[in-house]
Write an enzyme that holds these catalytic residues in place. Sequence first.
Site, PDB file in Angstrom:
ATOM      1  N   GLY A  45       0.839  -1.194   0.000  1.00  0.00           N
ATOM      2  CA  GLY A  45       0.000   0.000   0.000  1.00  0.00           C
ATOM      3  C   GLY A  45       0.873   1.243   0.000  1.00  0.00           C
ATOM      4  N   GLN A  50       2.884   9.798   1.336  1.00  0.00           N
ATOM      5  CA  GLN A  50       4.187   9.128   1.386  1.00  0.00           C
ATOM      6  C   GLN A  50       5.080   9.485   0.199  1.00  0.00           C
ATOM      7  OE1 GLN A  50       2.210   5.165   2.297  1.00  0.00           O
ATOM      8  NE2 GLN A  50       4.174   4.995   3.363  1.00  0.00           N
ATOM      9  N   CYS A 107       5.741   0.027   7.481  1.00  0.00           N
ATOM     10  CA  CYS A 107       5.373   1.176   6.667  1.00  0.00           C
ATOM     11  C   CYS A 107       6.583   1.605   5.853  1.00  0.00           C
ATOM     12  CB  CYS A 107       4.906   2.320   7.576  1.00  0.00           C
ATOM     13  SG  CYS A 107       4.391   3.804   6.695  1.00  0.00           S
ATOM     14  N   LEU A 108       6.362   1.891   4.571  1.00  0.00           N
ATOM     15  CA  LEU A 108       7.469   2.306   3.713  1.00  0.00           C
ATOM     16  C   LEU A 108       8.124   3.601   4.197  1.00  0.00           C
ATOM     17  CD1 LEU A 108       5.938   1.515   0.191  1.00  0.00           C
ATOM     18  CD2 LEU A 108       7.608   0.165   1.487  1.00  0.00           C
ATOM     19  N   HIS A 149      -4.651   1.352   7.334  1.00  0.00           N
ATOM     20  CA  HIS A 149      -3.313   1.951   7.447  1.00  0.00           C
ATOM     21  C   HIS A 149      -3.172   3.095   6.437  1.00  0.00           C
ATOM     22  CE1 HIS A 149       1.169   1.562   8.119  1.00  0.00           C
ATOM     23  NE2 HIS A 149       1.145   2.205   6.964  1.00  0.00           N
ATOM     24  N   GLU A 150      -3.566   2.836   5.190  1.00  0.00           N
ATOM     25  CA  GLU A 150      -3.417   3.855   4.148  1.00  0.00           C
ATOM     26  C   GLU A 150      -4.407   5.012   4.341  1.00  0.00           C
ATOM     27  OE1 GLU A 150      -0.750   3.719   2.525  1.00  0.00           O
ATOM     28  OE2 GLU A 150      -0.322   1.630   2.998  1.00  0.00           O
ATOM     29  N   HIS A 153      -3.024   7.389   6.757  1.00  0.00           N
ATOM     30  CA  HIS A 153      -2.045   8.284   6.116  1.00  0.00           C
ATOM     31  C   HIS A 153      -2.737   9.475   5.470  1.00  0.00           C
ATOM     32  CE1 HIS A 153       2.017   6.750   6.316  1.00  0.00           C
ATOM     33  NE2 HIS A 153       1.650   5.536   5.923  1.00  0.00           N
TER      34      HIS A 153
END
Length: 191
Positions: A45, A50, A107-108, A149-150, A153
């Site tokens: 994701g 991000q 998480c990236l 999660h996304e 963000h």
Amino acid sequence: MSLKVIKYGHPVLRKKGEKVTRVTSEIKQFIKDMFETMYESRGIGLAAQQVARAVQITVIDVRGITDRPSTLELNGKPASVEKFMPLVLINPEVKPVGPKVAGTEGCLSFPEIFAEITRPETVDVVAMNENGERIEFRAGGLLARAVQHETDHLNGILFIDRMDTETKQELKPELEELQARTKAELKKSKE
């Protein structure tokens, strides 16, 4: 075109994304670039924040993840997660419907940092897709976790905000180091 994934400490990660009113050719290209970036980074994701854009767009693809199953319902009936991927959510609204469960998240924007996060196991989602069409579905398992999660963000909420106090304390040195590195990079790029 692959985009730069920004790390914890960058201020845009804390910004609530602006709603997308129409899907333009520029937005479609941005979505393609987000997918390329996500796949290149080996993520499942990626939210616009991000890649340093505060808009309500996220991309998700949970295909190939077999150790953490996902479920999907369309119009109240079970559907193929594989056929539903890759997934674009624009202006998503997420409503919890199931009990909460703990699960490992990464998480990236937080490389090499993982933690157990408690979230609803199942969620109902309403969003717009990459064609500007309304989509509605019920997600469970890993897909539900990725959607939440996304979506967090997109609202300036990070997974560290969902950690329990003990976990956050344990990770404090790594988080502070990552934040300091990011702030140093930002300062250097402005010079």
